[in-house]
Structure formats: structure tokens, C-alpha cells
Scaffold this motif. Structure first.
Motif, PDB file in Angstrom:
ATOM      1  N   UNK A 194       0.902  -1.186   0.028  1.00 14.50           N
ATOM      2  CA  UNK A 194       0.161  -0.202  -0.056  1.00 14.50           C
ATOM      3  C   UNK A 194       0.914   1.344  -0.042  1.00 14.50           C
ATOM      4  N   UNK A 195       2.091   1.085   0.215  1.00 14.32           N
ATOM      5  CA  UNK A 195       2.921   2.319   0.285  1.00 14.32           C
ATOM      6  C   UNK A 195       3.291   2.652  -1.063  1.00 14.32           C
ATOM      7  N   UNK A 200       1.829   5.835  -6.365  1.00 16.76           N
ATOM      8  CA  UNK A 200       0.972   6.155  -7.622  1.00 16.76           C
ATOM      9  C   UNK A 200      -0.143   7.557  -7.270  1.00 16.76           C
ATOM     10  N   UNK A 201      -0.598   7.335  -6.233  1.00 20.35           N
ATOM     11  CA  UNK A 201      -1.895   8.328  -6.065  1.00 20.35           C
ATOM     12  C   UNK A 201      -1.261   9.689  -5.986  1.00 20.35           C
ATOM     13  N   UNK A 202       0.093   9.750  -5.534  1.00 19.97           N
ATOM     14  CA  UNK A 202       0.635  10.983  -5.460  1.00 19.97           C
ATOM     15  C   UNK A 202       0.828  11.674  -7.023  1.00 19.97           C
ATOM     16  N   UNK A 210      -3.006  12.637  -2.076  1.00 15.83           N
ATOM     17  CA  UNK A 210      -1.816  12.631  -2.783  1.00 15.83           C
ATOM     18  C   UNK A 210      -0.446  12.529  -2.024  1.00 15.83           C
ATOM     19  N   UNK A 211      -0.702  12.290  -0.681  1.00 15.99           N
ATOM     20  CA  UNK A 211       0.481  12.488   0.244  1.00 15.99           C
ATOM     21  C   UNK A 211       1.243  10.938   0.288  1.00 15.99           C
ATOM     22  N   UNK A 339       0.069  -2.374  -9.677  1.00 16.08           N
ATOM     23  CA  UNK A 339      -1.231  -3.042  -9.923  1.00 16.08           C
ATOM     24  C   UNK A 339      -2.665  -2.086  -9.778  1.00 16.08           C
ATOM     25  N   UNK A 340      -2.268  -0.820  -9.635  1.00 18.07           N
ATOM     26  CA  UNK A 340      -3.166   0.400  -9.638  1.00 18.07           C
ATOM     27  C   UNK A 340      -2.542   1.225 -10.542  1.00 18.07           C
ATOM     28  N   UNK A 341      -3.583   1.996 -11.001  1.00 25.82           N
ATOM     29  CA  UNK A 341      -3.124   3.144 -12.082  1.00 25.82           C
ATOM     30  C   UNK A 341      -3.807   4.533 -11.281  1.00 25.82           C
TER      31      UNK A 341
END
Length: 488
Positions: A194-195, A200-202, A210-211, A339-341
Motif C-alpha cells: 500500500x505504500x 501512484x496516488x501522489x 496525494x500524500x 497493480x493500480x493506476x
């Protein structure tokens, strides 16, 4: 081969979000959805594409609108469109599949799916001691879809597993045991996974958070990251207090050409595969594998003529880590690849019953930008109850759009067990967790196999048991159950 003129193409992508601290100033969920719809129309070249919509579907959010699809149709001038409202428990992939399938079958030339939720607006109203209200919208949908069965077993409800997190954590414990990982090693793996999602979210401009976070930030419980259901802290869980909407506009190739939509914007749906076979968690004989994901996921790859390593863009549904892990295992994807975009539902945001529209929009944009020719986007409904996969491409599928419901095959391959209301005697642990809640004592929940080949659920609030359940591996070990509780 399907007529090329009837080939469905995704031509309009729209997303919208807001973060308004005064709930009275925030857009209602329907208005947020309309922003996404109009953005999708603009992406497709203007209002004409939207006005031609003949079928519009919306999955229910945490709002009370009776016919949001009809309201969208009126707002965009598509007065003749069939409106669909899908209840919670209907897979989002089902709506995407039907939007594409209607075009491929020649039943419509333009379809639209849209969804939204305004959880942050709800939260801000609650903080103010108020209740977020919505305007009344007239009418009823032309079609209302709902699941055939309940997503939870009555025994699960009586054991206090009202929220999904406890049941997902039970599945997680079985997955850990099946792979031979220690409790601490497993917690490290989840934190590292998850880190990576947070990174990716950032980089995702539409992500809610986006942290950047370290594995320790995610792994360790604290005041801002409380334990939810061991081993899941809040940062392992979907963030649903978000105001987000998305809309996806589809046309036939013939219609897209007539509207003058540039081919560079076309994204082709290649395959949609689903399992809608429903089995409550407590009844599943094998907790550490997701049969529906294996059957439907492999069928999607086969229909597209792809191997797992051929996928350039992947987004696995990420309500909780076990959804990612079990889908990756079923598809043959290593957990150390991206595994995530979006950044996943913990960080990008998990709008209630709407995330797959967000992830599909992101996948389509990345394909347009040249990330690669092929994308796979997945979804979950219920407690890993229903599984769905969509494969998208910049290249037209030679065999046309493939739409498969594999529920019967999944049912044949699945073994279910009877669950007893209460049981007294020796048993073997199949899965377990400790559920935490604000202002209440932590509760251990243990799913057991009885010597008679049945299942039972036992709970305990004994501090000694709670501590042991969070430090030791109990799957596969023997316990004594008395009624609905664990014996000391």
C-alpha cells in the motif's frame, strides 16, 4: 464477426470531484455527476454526442434520487433514453458490459454510464451537527436492477460483522496462512504494497489524497490511523468520505464517425467477463482463493488473446488488500508489479459504488497517452462475492466485443458449507480477525470448521484472547467453542 459499424467504442471520459468544507456550498451528488457527464460530452466533441444517448445507467450511491439517469437524460437533451438505476450489489462491470453490449447487438448507437457519491459532503454535515439534504427528483427509472440474494449470511450479521472490513480481514488471514507467512511478515507485505499505491496516488491528479506515505505509516495503528479489523488499519481500507463522480460515453463506430470524433480518442472495449455467483464468506469452503476471479479473469485474458505479461495498464479493485492479492493470484500477476493506476481506493478515493468508473476513466486516458495498447480493470461487488473484469485497447478487437457471464461455471467449481447458528465443541480455525470500533472493546471473531464439516462463527471480547489473536497465527489450529463464543 460483429459488424464493424456496430463496434462499441469509448469516446467520452469525464471525472469530477470537490472538497468543500461547508456542505451547504458543496454540489449535490447529482450535480457532481452532471459535471462528469458534461465533461464526457465535451471530451467527445460536444453536446450532440450526449443528446443522442439512448440508454443511461447509474449505480446507486448514498443518495435518495429515484431516477438519476432520467434526470441526466433531461439535462442533456436525451429525452428518449432508457433510464436504469442499479442497486448496491449489482456489479459496476455489469453496467459497463451492458452499455457496450447494447451497441454491439445493435440495440443502441449511444450509451452512457455515470455515478457519483458525496461522502465528504455527508461527513462535513455530520461534523456540523446537521444532515446533508438533497432536492427531490421526480419519476422512477425505466429499469431497476438489484441482486437476487443477500450479500451476507445472517450468522455473520449476528456476529457483529456489519461492516465489510471484518469479513475481508478473515479472508486475509486465510490467505496469509496458505502462503506460509508469519503474522509480522504479512503485515510488512501489506504495508509495502500500500505504500506503493500511495506513490501512484501522489502522481494522479484526480486522487483524493496525494500524500506520500511510508510502510510504517500504513502498518502501525495510531490516533490518525486506527486499527479497523486486524491486520487492517484505516490506511488499508477504502476511503469513501470523498466527493467524486465519473461518466463514460460509448458510441458505435459508425456513430462516432458520423459525429466526427477523432479516432485517436477511441478506446475499444475488448472483453467483459463476470461472475455473479453469490456465496457468503462463511459458507466458502476455500477462503484463500477467489474462484470467480480465477474463472472470469482468465476468461477475459483468453477472449482478448493476451497473457498476463501483455497487460500494460492494470487496476485491481482495492477496497481492501485481499481483493488485490487474490485477483493478482488468480490472474498470474506478481504483487511487485504496478497493480493500480489510480493509487487505489485507500488513497485515490473509493466513492461508494462508483470506483470502477473512475479507474476505467483513468485507464482510458493512459491508453490515449501511449502507456500501451492494453488495459485490464477489475471490480468487486459485496465481500469478494461478485467478480468482474474489463479489457480495453487502443486496437479494434478482431473478434468484436466479447461479453461473458460465467456465474454457472463458477458455481460448479465452488464448494459451499452449511453454517450453524451456534456450535459447542472442538473446531479448527478457518479464518479470524479482531474488529475494532470507536468507544467499544475490541472483539475477536473466529470462523471455524466443525468435525461435522460445517462452519460456525465464534466471538470473544476476552482481553487475553484479543491479544493472542493479534500476535499469533490461529488458522489451522484447534479451539473450543461454546455456543457463539470462544472458551477461555
Amino acid at each position: 464477426m460483429k459488424s464493424a459499424a456496430r463496434t462499441p467504442v469509448l469516446v467520452g471520459i469525464g471525472v469530477a470531484h470537490q472538497r468543500e468544507d461547508d456542505w451547504r456550498l458543496a454540489l449535490e451528488p447529482l450535480d457532481l455527476m452532471l459535471h462528469a457527464v458534461r465533461a464526457a460530452g465535451g471530451d467527445a466533441g460536444g453536446a450532440a454526442a450526449l443528446a443522442g444517448a439512448q440508454w443511461i445507467a447509474v449505480p446507486r450511491g448514498r443518495w435518495k434520487y429515484t431516477d438519476p439517469a432520467g434526470a441526466i437524460a433531461r439535462a442533456v437533451g436525451a429525452g428518449g433514453a432508457t433510464s436504469v438505476l442499479a442497486s448496491v450489489g449489482v456489479s459496476q462491470q455489469t453496467l459497463l458490459a451492458e452499455a457496450c453490449g447494447r451497441i454491439a447487438r445493435g440495440e443502441a448507437h449511444t450509451t452512457l454510464v455515470a455515478g457519483s457519491d458525496a461522502g465528504y459532503r455527508i461527513l462535513r454535515a455530520q461534523i456540523a451537527g446537521e444532515r446533508a439534504t438533497e432536492r427531490a427528483e421526480p419519476g422512477a427509472p425505466d429499469e431497476y436492477w438489484e441482486p437476487e440474494e443477500d450479500l451476507r449470511h445472517p450468522v455473520e450479521k449476528r456476529a457483529g460483522l456489519a461492516m465489510p472490513v471484518g469479513l475481508y480481514a478473515i479472508l486475509e488471514s486465510a490467505f496469509r496462512h496458505a502462503h506460509g507467512w508469519s503474522v509480522e511478515e504479512h503485515r510488512d507485505r501489506l504495508a509495502n504494497l500500500y505504500a506503493g499505491f500511495a506513490r501512484v496516488a501522489a502522481a494522479n491528479p484526480d486522487a483524493w489524497s496525494r500524500r506520500a506515505l511510508t510502510p510504517a505509516d500504513i502498518r502501525e495503528a495510531g490516533p490518525r490511523n486506527p486499527m479497523q479489523a486486524f491486520p487492517y488499519t484505516r490506511l488499508h481500507c477504502s476511503t469513501w468520505n470523498v466527493d467524486q463522480a465519473a461518466a463514460l460515453l460509448f458510441c458505435s463506430a459508425e456513430r462516432a464517425e458520423a459525429l466526427g470524433i477523432p479516432r485517436a480518442k477511441w478506446i475499444y472495449p475488448v472483453a467483459s467477463t463476470e461472475s455473479n455467483h453469490m456465496a457468503a464468506v462463511s459458507t466458502r469452503a476455500c477462503l484463500h482463493e477467489c474462484v470467480g476471479a480465477a474463472v472470469a479473469g482468465r476468461a477475459a485474458l483468453d477472449a482478448a488473446g493476451l497473457r498476463p505479461e501483455d497487460l500494460d495498464v492494470v487496476d485491481l479493485y482495492s477496497c481492501f488488500p485481499i481483493a488485490v492479492e487474490s485477483y493478482a493470484q488468480a490472474l498470474g500477476l506478481p504483487l511487485d508489479r504496478e497493480l493500480t493506476i489510480t493509487g487505489g481506493m485507500a488513497f485515490a478515493g473509493g466513492p461508494f459504488n462508483n470506483y470502477q468508473f473512475q479507474s476505467t476513466a483513468r485507464a482510458a486516458r493512459l491508453l490515449r497517452e501511449g502507456r500501451g495498447p492494453h488495459a485490464l480493470v477489475s471490480c468487486v461487488s459485496g465481500i469478494l462475492t461478485k467478480q468482474g473484469f474489463g479489457i480495453w485497447s487502443r486496437e479494434a478487437p478482431a473478434a468484436g466485443f466479447v461479453q461473458l457471464d460465467l456465474s454457472d461455471e463458477v458455481a460448479r467449481r465452488s464448494t459451499v458449507l452449511d453454517v450453524r447458528d451456534a456450535y459447542t465443541g472442538p473446531a479448527t480455525v478457518a479464518g479470524f480477525t479482531v474488529v475494532h470500533g470507536r468507544g467499544v472493546a475490541p472483539r475477536g471473531v473466529v470462523l471455524v470448521d466443525t468435525p461435522q464439516g460445517e462452519r460456525a462463527l465464534a466471538t470473544t471480547e476476552d482481553p487475553a484472547w484479543v491479544e493472542r489473536l493479534q500476535q499469533e497465527e490461529w488458522v489451522g489450529r484447534g479451539v473450543d467453542v461454546e455456543g457463539v463464543g470462544l472458551r477461555p
